[in-house]
Design a protein around this motif. Structure first.
Motif, PDB file in Angstrom:
ATOM      1  N   ALA A  18       0.886  -1.341   0.205  1.00  0.00           N
ATOM      2  CA  ALA A  18       0.026  -0.052  -0.050  1.00  0.00           C
ATOM      3  C   ALA A  18       0.923   1.252   0.108  1.00  0.00           C
ATOM      4  O   ALA A  18       0.709   2.411  -0.637  1.00  0.00           O
ATOM      5  N   ALA A  19       1.806   1.353   0.963  1.00  0.00           N
ATOM      6  CA  ALA A  19       2.792   2.346   0.976  1.00  0.00           C
ATOM      7  C   ALA A  19       3.451   2.622  -0.515  1.00  0.00           C
ATOM      8  O   ALA A  19       3.826   3.850  -0.874  1.00  0.00           O
ATOM      9  N   ALA A  20       3.790   1.710  -1.159  1.00  0.00           N
ATOM     10  CA  ALA A  20       4.452   1.635  -2.405  1.00  0.00           C
ATOM     11  C   ALA A  20       3.697   1.944  -3.714  1.00  0.00           C
ATOM     12  O   ALA A  20       3.921   2.493  -4.633  1.00  0.00           O
ATOM     13  N   GLU A  21       2.451   1.783  -3.302  1.00  0.00           N
ATOM     14  CA  GLU A  21       1.157   2.083  -4.251  1.00  0.00           C
ATOM     15  C   GLU A  21       1.476   1.233  -5.736  1.00  0.00           C
ATOM     16  O   GLU A  21       1.722   1.893  -6.873  1.00  0.00           O
ATOM     17  N   VAL A  22       1.522   0.040  -5.365  1.00  0.00           N
ATOM     18  CA  VAL A  22       1.898  -0.916  -6.692  1.00  0.00           C
ATOM     19  C   VAL A  22       0.376  -1.101  -7.220  1.00  0.00           C
ATOM     20  O   VAL A  22      -0.382  -1.499  -6.466  1.00  0.00           O
ATOM     21  N   LYS A  23       0.344  -0.799  -8.726  1.00  0.00           N
ATOM     22  CA  LYS A  23      -1.000  -0.974  -9.251  1.00  0.00           C
ATOM     23  C   LYS A  23      -1.042  -1.918 -10.392  1.00  0.00           C
ATOM     24  O   LYS A  23       0.242  -2.051 -11.184  1.00  0.00           O
ATOM     25  N   PHE A  24      -1.818  -2.659 -10.791  1.00  0.00           N
ATOM     26  CA  PHE A  24      -1.979  -3.645 -11.752  1.00  0.00           C
ATOM     27  C   PHE A  24      -3.024  -3.128 -12.807  1.00  0.00           C
ATOM     28  O   PHE A  24      -4.168  -2.729 -12.260  1.00  0.00           O
ATOM     29  N   SER A  25      -2.595  -3.047 -14.143  1.00  0.00           N
ATOM     30  CA  SER A  25      -3.735  -2.789 -15.308  1.00  0.00           C
ATOM     31  C   SER A  25      -3.149  -3.439 -16.530  1.00  0.00           C
ATOM     32  O   SER A  25      -1.993  -3.839 -16.603  1.00  0.00           O
ATOM     33  N   GLY A  26      -4.263  -3.519 -17.459  1.00  0.00           N
ATOM     34  CA  GLY A  26      -3.922  -4.072 -18.675  1.00  0.00           C
ATOM     35  C   GLY A  26      -5.354  -4.547 -19.325  1.00  0.00           C
ATOM     36  O   GLY A  26      -6.282  -3.753 -19.191  1.00  0.00           O
ATOM     37  N   TYR A  27      -5.260  -5.550 -20.440  1.00  0.00           N
ATOM     38  CA  TYR A  27      -6.007  -5.739 -21.075  1.00  0.00           C
ATOM     39  C   TYR A  27      -5.926  -7.246 -21.697  1.00  0.00           C
ATOM     40  O   TYR A  27      -4.624  -7.716 -21.693  1.00  0.00           O
ATOM     41  N   GLY A  28      -6.897  -8.042 -22.036  1.00  0.00           N
ATOM     42  CA  GLY A  28      -6.507  -9.263 -22.819  1.00  0.00           C
ATOM     43  C   GLY A  28      -7.409  -9.377 -23.916  1.00  0.00           C
ATOM     44  O   GLY A  28      -8.699  -8.605 -23.868  1.00  0.00           O
ATOM     45  N   ARG A  29      -7.079  -9.763 -24.921  1.00  0.00           N
ATOM     46  CA  ARG A  29      -7.865 -10.213 -26.083  1.00  0.00           C
ATOM     47  C   ARG A  29      -7.816 -11.269 -26.868  1.00  0.00           C
ATOM     48  O   ARG A  29      -6.760 -11.966 -26.718  1.00  0.00           O
ATOM     49  N   PHE A  30      -8.828 -11.945 -27.677  1.00  0.00           N
ATOM     50  CA  PHE A  30      -8.663 -13.142 -28.282  1.00  0.00           C
ATOM     51  C   PHE A  30      -9.796 -13.346 -29.298  1.00  0.00           C
ATOM     52  O   PHE A  30     -10.696 -12.641 -29.099  1.00  0.00           O
ATOM     53  N   GLY A  31      -9.351 -14.007 -30.414  1.00  0.00           N
ATOM     54  CA  GLY A  31     -10.460 -14.001 -31.408  1.00  0.00           C
ATOM     55  C   GLY A  31      -9.780 -14.743 -32.727  1.00  0.00           C
ATOM     56  O   GLY A  31      -8.981 -15.415 -32.491  1.00  0.00           O
ATOM     57  N   ILE A  32     -10.473 -14.418 -33.946  1.00  0.00           N
ATOM     58  CA  ILE A  32      -9.867 -15.136 -35.036  1.00  0.00           C
ATOM     59  C   ILE A  32      -9.530 -13.959 -35.891  1.00  0.00           C
ATOM     60  O   ILE A  32      -9.944 -13.011 -36.202  1.00  0.00           O
ATOM     61  N   GLY A  33      -8.384 -14.349 -36.561  1.00  0.00           N
ATOM     62  CA  GLY A  33      -7.387 -13.405 -37.580  1.00  0.00           C
ATOM     63  C   GLY A  33      -7.179 -14.180 -38.847  1.00  0.00           C
ATOM     64  O   GLY A  33      -6.824 -15.193 -38.911  1.00  0.00           O
ATOM     65  N   TYR A  34      -7.690 -13.228 -39.843  1.00  0.00           N
ATOM     66  CA  TYR A  34      -7.332 -13.955 -41.302  1.00  0.00           C
ATOM     67  C   TYR A  34      -6.627 -12.953 -42.011  1.00  0.00           C
ATOM     68  O   TYR A  34      -6.479 -11.595 -41.811  1.00  0.00           O
ATOM     69  N   GLN A  35      -5.515 -13.521 -42.726  1.00  0.00           N
ATOM     70  CA  GLN A  35      -4.343 -12.864 -43.466  1.00  0.00           C
ATOM     71  C   GLN A  35      -4.161 -13.736 -44.661  1.00  0.00           C
ATOM     72  O   GLN A  35      -4.005 -14.902 -44.717  1.00  0.00           O
ATOM     73  N   GLU A  36      -4.432 -12.837 -45.696  1.00  0.00           N
ATOM     74  CA  GLU A  36      -4.400 -13.517 -47.065  1.00  0.00           C
ATOM     75  C   GLU A  36      -3.006 -14.021 -47.540  1.00  0.00           C
ATOM     76  O   GLU A  36      -1.963 -13.334 -47.256  1.00  0.00           O
ATOM     77  N   ASP A  37      -2.810 -15.296 -48.054  1.00  0.00           N
ATOM     78  CA  ASP A  37      -1.419 -15.821 -48.108  1.00  0.00           C
ATOM     79  C   ASP A  37      -0.642 -15.756 -47.111  1.00  0.00           C
ATOM     80  O   ASP A  37       0.852 -15.520 -47.256  1.00  0.00           O
ATOM     81  N   ARG A  38      -0.963 -16.023 -45.685  1.00  0.00           N
ATOM     82  CA  ARG A  38      -0.259 -16.103 -44.815  1.00  0.00           C
ATOM     83  C   ARG A  38       0.830 -17.125 -44.704  1.00  0.00           C
ATOM     84  O   ARG A  38       0.767 -18.269 -45.233  1.00  0.00           O
ATOM     85  N   THR A  39       2.396 -16.923 -44.391  1.00  0.00           N
ATOM     86  CA  THR A  39       3.563 -17.585 -44.497  1.00  0.00           C
ATOM     87  C   THR A  39       4.187 -17.519 -43.237  1.00  0.00           C
ATOM     88  O   THR A  39       4.093 -16.774 -42.462  1.00  0.00           O
ATOM     89  N   ALA A  40       4.665 -18.599 -43.026  1.00  0.00           N
ATOM     90  CA  ALA A  40       5.778 -18.769 -41.748  1.00  0.00           C
ATOM     91  C   ALA A  40       7.261 -18.723 -42.305  1.00  0.00           C
ATOM     92  O   ALA A  40       7.438 -19.845 -43.143  1.00  0.00           O
ATOM     93  N   ALA A  41       7.980 -17.953 -41.758  1.00  0.00           N
ATOM     94  CA  ALA A  41       9.239 -17.980 -42.550  1.00  0.00           C
ATOM     95  C   ALA A  41      10.358 -19.069 -41.545  1.00  0.00           C
ATOM     96  O   ALA A  41      10.464 -19.174 -40.363  1.00  0.00           O
TER      97      ALA A  41
END
Length: 352
Positions: A18-41
């Motif tokens: 409490a004295a140090a005032e440590v705080k947590f914040s952020g976000y989460g996201r998830f879903g489906i993504g499409y990319q035409e002709d996706r490749t892995a190097a």
């Protein structure tokens, strides 16, 4: 006795946090993504070692490494995700000077394969704040990264379309997953005006794969009047013997009119490369259709052959409690590209 000792320890730990005032914040996201002709190097490496003996009988090994990259087809549609947790620690002196530090824990999917990646901490950012003055050190965002309306409205769950798409100059930016540039950022705000500046040592790539460090700096000024914000930033990198000094000049304008908000983006991008030198421009907007639905769009382009042109639209549906459904569709292209690329995504995001 053990219960009393445990309770006392817990109280001490809680009081310390409490004295140090440590705080947590952020976000989460998830879903489906499409990319035409996706490749892995995939990269294959061949190493050749030669041995030379000097007159003093000392042995010197010279290693030549040849790397070849191959693009392998993978699924165009993958599961996309991100978890981001900001950890902020803050303390304030009796005179009202605030000292703080932030690290970020983030995990993203592998954008080429859709496989999950492990979460990792980035480099720390330290801040001193007093009144309208702020000084950041370490893994910081520079004047461009902090510039009002630089990013504008970015459609999609992954924000994959931006009005800034044609900018090729490498400016100082905050690293969410790396150590950052270990730089300094300064900002002072008074009334409707704000001024910023940053400095760091950038890496310049020379011939033969060699690199050298170079001074990189940027400055900015922002003015807000009523519902309009205008911002101007200039940055330059001292290339030294590597050639002329690359630079970037950016002007942004943002405004809100009832349910509509929009941004305008113009940049003079001098990368000292004929394929990317030139003017970049873009626009973006957001319109609140109803109490819970917002439509977004963005367009970015430039007059250089290798500048990336992007355009797309998106939608956000607010479910309340910091949770929303988001999605978008857009296209990326350039004058010297073989084909344009279509992307789309849809999923949920929750802020905490």
């Amino acid at each position: 006795m053990k219960k009393v000792l445990f309770a006392s320890t817990a109280l001490i730990a809680t009081a310390s946090v409490a004295a140090a005032e440590v705080k947590f914040s952020g976000y989460g996201r998830f879903g489906i993504g499409y990319q035409e002709d996706r490749t892995a190097a995939t990269t294959t490496t061949t190493t050749t070692t030669t041995t030379t003996t000097t007159a003093s009988s000392a042995t010197v090994q010279n290693v030549n490494v040849n790397a070849n990259a191959f693009a392998n087809d993978t699924d165009d549609t993958i599961l996309v995700s991100r978890f981001r947790l900001n950890i902020d620690g803050t303390a304030e002196t009796d005179g009202g000077v605030e000292f703080s530090a932030r690290v970020r824990l983030q995990a993203d999917e592998d954008s080429s394969t859709g496989e999950a990646n492990s979460a990792g901490l980035n480099g720390a950012r330290f801040s001193v704040i007093y009144g309208g003055l702020r000084v950041d050190a370490g893994n910081v965002a520079g004047a461009f990264d902090n510039l009002a309306n630089y990013y504008g409205n970015e459609p999609g769950l992954e924000n994959f379309i931006g009005q800034y798409s044609a900018v090729d100059y490498g400016f100082l930016g905050y690293s969410s997953t790396g150590s950052g540039s270990n730089a300094v950022f300064f900002q002072y705000a008074v009334g409707d005006f704000a001024f910023g500046a940053s400095y760091d040592q950038a890496t310049i790539f020379q011939g033969g794969g060699n690199t050298t460090s170079a001074d990189r700096w940027d400055v900015s000024a922002t003015y807000t009047f009523n519902n309009i914000t205008a911002a101007l930033a200039y940055g330059q990198t001292d290339a030294g013997d590597a050639g002329d000094d690359p630079s970037l000049l950016v002007f942004t304008l943002g405004a809100e009119f009832g349910d509509f908000s929009g941004t305008l983006f113009v940049a003079d991008d001098k990368t000292e490369n004929d394929l990317t030198d030139g003017t970049a421009w873009g626009v973006s907007g957001a319109y609140n259709v109803g109490a819970a639905t917002t439509l977004t769009f963005a367009y970015g382009d430039g007059n250089a052959d290798a500048d990336t042109q992007q355009y797309g639209i998106g939608a956000i549906y607010d479910l309340g409690g910091g949770v929303s459904l988001r999605g978008g569709v857009g296209v990326s292209d350039c004058d010297v590209c073989d084909d344009s690329t279509t992307r789309a995504d849809f999923g949920a995001q929750f802020n905490f």
